[in-house]
Structures are given as C-alpha cells and as structure tokens.
Design a protein around this motif. Structure first.
Motif, PDB file in Angstrom:
ATOM      1  N   LEU A  30      91.204  59.442  66.757  1.00 17.16           N
ATOM      2  CA  LEU A  30      92.451  60.192  66.572  1.00 17.16           C
ATOM      3  C   LEU A  30      92.248  61.675  66.883  1.00 17.16           C
ATOM      4  O   LEU A  30      93.049  62.284  67.576  1.00 17.16           O
ATOM      5  CB  LEU A  30      92.996  60.011  65.156  1.00 17.16           C
ATOM      6  CG  LEU A  30      94.319  60.739  64.909  1.00 17.16           C
ATOM      7  CD1 LEU A  30      95.436  60.151  65.767  1.00 17.16           C
ATOM      8  CD2 LEU A  30      94.695  60.681  63.444  1.00 17.16           C
ATOM      9  N   ARG A  31      91.168  62.245  66.399  1.00 21.58           N
ATOM     10  CA  ARG A  31      90.882  63.662  66.656  1.00 21.58           C
ATOM     11  C   ARG A  31      90.787  63.924  68.157  1.00 21.58           C
ATOM     12  O   ARG A  31      91.361  64.893  68.667  1.00 21.58           O
ATOM     13  CB  ARG A  31      89.590  64.075  65.959  1.00 21.58           C
ATOM     14  CG  ARG A  31      89.204  65.528  66.230  1.00 21.58           C
ATOM     15  CD  ARG A  31      87.951  65.935  65.528  1.00 21.58           C
ATOM     16  NE  ARG A  31      86.841  65.120  66.003  1.00 21.58           N
ATOM     17  CZ  ARG A  31      85.621  65.162  65.508  1.00 21.58           C
ATOM     18  NH1 ARG A  31      85.344  65.948  64.498  1.00 21.58           N
ATOM     19  NH2 ARG A  31      84.669  64.409  66.004  1.00 21.58           N
ATOM     20  N   CYS A  32      90.118  63.066  68.865  1.00 24.55           N
ATOM     21  CA  CYS A  32      89.971  63.214  70.308  1.00 24.55           C
ATOM     22  C   CYS A  32      91.326  63.133  71.006  1.00 24.55           C
ATOM     23  O   CYS A  32      91.623  63.928  71.903  1.00 24.55           O
ATOM     24  CB  CYS A  32      89.021  62.137  70.832  1.00 24.55           C
ATOM     25  SG  CYS A  32      88.587  62.328  72.570  1.00 24.55           S
ATOM     26  N   LEU A  33      92.163  62.188  70.584  1.00 28.46           N
ATOM     27  CA  LEU A  33      93.479  62.039  71.203  1.00 28.46           C
ATOM     28  C   LEU A  33      94.407  63.198  70.871  1.00 28.46           C
ATOM     29  O   LEU A  33      95.169  63.638  71.729  1.00 28.46           O
ATOM     30  CB  LEU A  33      94.110  60.702  70.803  1.00 28.46           C
ATOM     31  CG  LEU A  33      93.433  59.473  71.412  1.00 28.46           C
ATOM     32  CD1 LEU A  33      94.039  58.202  70.860  1.00 28.46           C
ATOM     33  CD2 LEU A  33      93.506  59.512  72.927  1.00 28.46           C
ATOM     34  N   ILE A  43      91.400  54.987  78.626  1.00 26.26           N
ATOM     35  CA  ILE A  43      90.600  54.380  77.559  1.00 26.26           C
ATOM     36  C   ILE A  43      89.103  54.549  77.798  1.00 26.26           C
ATOM     37  O   ILE A  43      88.338  54.773  76.862  1.00 26.26           O
ATOM     38  CB  ILE A  43      90.998  52.915  77.307  1.00 26.26           C
ATOM     39  CG1 ILE A  43      90.428  52.471  75.966  1.00 26.26           C
ATOM     40  CG2 ILE A  43      90.572  52.022  78.446  1.00 26.26           C
ATOM     41  CD1 ILE A  43      91.190  51.407  75.264  1.00 26.26           C
ATOM     42  N   GLY A  44      88.680  54.504  79.048  1.00 27.12           N
ATOM     43  CA  GLY A  44      87.263  54.713  79.357  1.00 27.12           C
ATOM     44  C   GLY A  44      86.797  56.109  78.993  1.00 27.12           C
ATOM     45  O   GLY A  44      85.710  56.296  78.448  1.00 27.12           O
ATOM     46  N   GLU A  45      87.626  57.103  79.287  1.00 30.05           N
ATOM     47  CA  GLU A  45      87.297  58.486  78.943  1.00 30.05           C
ATOM     48  C   GLU A  45      87.282  58.678  77.429  1.00 30.05           C
ATOM     49  O   GLU A  45      86.427  59.376  76.883  1.00 30.05           O
ATOM     50  CB  GLU A  45      88.293  59.452  79.592  1.00 30.05           C
ATOM     51  CG  GLU A  45      88.051  60.912  79.272  1.00 30.05           C
ATOM     52  CD  GLU A  45      86.734  61.472  79.793  1.00 30.05           C
ATOM     53  OE1 GLU A  45      86.301  62.517  79.272  1.00 30.05           O
ATOM     54  OE2 GLU A  45      86.137  60.876  80.715  1.00 30.05           O
ATOM     55  N   LEU A  46      88.233  58.035  76.746  1.00 26.61           N
ATOM     56  CA  LEU A  46      88.266  58.102  75.285  1.00 26.61           C
ATOM     57  C   LEU A  46      86.972  57.537  74.710  1.00 26.61           C
ATOM     58  O   LEU A  46      86.366  58.129  73.819  1.00 26.61           O
ATOM     59  CB  LEU A  46      89.481  57.337  74.746  1.00 26.61           C
ATOM     60  CG  LEU A  46      89.621  57.245  73.239  1.00 26.61           C
ATOM     61  CD1 LEU A  46      89.720  58.627  72.596  1.00 26.61           C
ATOM     62  CD2 LEU A  46      90.828  56.383  72.884  1.00 26.61           C
ATOM     63  N   GLY A  47      86.528  56.417  75.244  1.00 23.28           N
ATOM     64  CA  GLY A  47      85.273  55.813  74.797  1.00 23.28           C
ATOM     65  C   GLY A  47      84.077  56.705  75.042  1.00 23.28           C
ATOM     66  O   GLY A  47      83.205  56.857  74.188  1.00 23.28           O
ATOM     67  N   VAL A  52      82.672  55.477  71.168  1.00 23.28           N
ATOM     68  CA  VAL A  52      83.168  54.183  70.693  1.00 23.28           C
ATOM     69  C   VAL A  52      83.682  53.449  71.923  1.00 23.28           C
ATOM     70  O   VAL A  52      84.582  53.929  72.600  1.00 23.28           O
ATOM     71  CB  VAL A  52      84.314  54.354  69.670  1.00 23.28           C
ATOM     72  CG1 VAL A  52      84.786  53.008  69.164  1.00 23.28           C
ATOM     73  CG2 VAL A  52      83.880  55.244  68.518  1.00 23.28           C
ATOM     74  N   THR A  53      83.118  52.310  72.222  1.00 23.56           N
ATOM     75  CA  THR A  53      83.490  51.629  73.458  1.00 23.56           C
ATOM     76  C   THR A  53      83.791  50.151  73.229  1.00 23.56           C
ATOM     77  O   THR A  53      83.579  49.624  72.140  1.00 23.56           O
ATOM     78  CB  THR A  53      82.362  51.749  74.503  1.00 23.56           C
ATOM     79  OG1 THR A  53      81.169  51.184  73.956  1.00 23.56           O
ATOM     80  CG2 THR A  53      82.103  53.186  74.901  1.00 23.56           C
TER      81      THR A  53
END
Length: 112
Positions: A30-33, A43-47, A52-53
């Motif tokens: 959530l913090r990252c988003l 989603i790949g960049e978020l991971g 977290v992947t």
C-alpha cells in the motif's frame, strides 16, 4: 472501506481495514502504491519495489482490493495496480486521532 467521514467510520469498519493492513508486506504494498500516485504501477514493478512477488503479491493485492484500498486493472498485457482509497485512508487516520487519542491529556496526541 466505504466511508470517508470520521463520524461515519464505525469501529467494525476501522477494524476490518486495519486487519487488511495487518501484514508488513501488505502495508509495504500500500505504501508503495500511495507513493506511486494515481497512475499506479505495473504488477511486476510493484513486486520489484516491495520485494513481494508472485502468488504472495497476488494474495496481498486481493486482500487490499477487498478492503477497497487498491485496484488492479488490465491494460493490454499488463496489470496496473493503484491505491484508490486516499479519502478512506485519511478517514482512518482521523478516526485514530479522534477516537483513540481523544482522552489524551491537554489535547496532546503524542504518547510516550
């Protein structure tokens, strides 16, 4: 989480939202988003950014989406994830200050 006003935020709703955030990995997602802004991240960049992947990230996104905090949207071959509940997050922090810190001496909300 469906409400945005502290007065309307029930204890049950707040507890449910806190439960969704009750994981270090979900909080990191959530913090990252939130930091990525309304355009979100693939989603790949978020991971990559959160560490977290795979199925673990999918699981956490499902819980955060069920709480109404994030969304996932397919754009072409990519899945874009974004935080969507800025007013609800604000209402949750306002709830904490108003309801949980209401009896602080001299209106001081700092504990310790």
């Amino acid at each position: 989480m469906k409400t945005t006003h502290t007065d309307d935020l029930s204890l049950a709703t707040a507890a449910s939202t806190f439960a969704a955030l009750g994981s270090e990995q979900r909080l990191a997602v959530l913090r990252c988003l939130v930091r990525a802004g309304p355009e979100g991240l693939r989603i790949g960049e978020l991971g990559t950014r959160t560490g977290v992947t795979g199925s673990t990230l999918t699981h956490h996104m499902k819980i955060l989406a069920a709480a109404g905090l994030v969304r996932q949207e397919k754009q072409g071959r990519s899945i874009i994830c974004a935080a969507v509940a800025y007013p609800e997050i604000r209402a949750l922090t306002d709830f904490l200050l108003a309801e949980c810190c209401a009896d602080a001496p001299d209106g001081d909300h700092a504990h310790g």
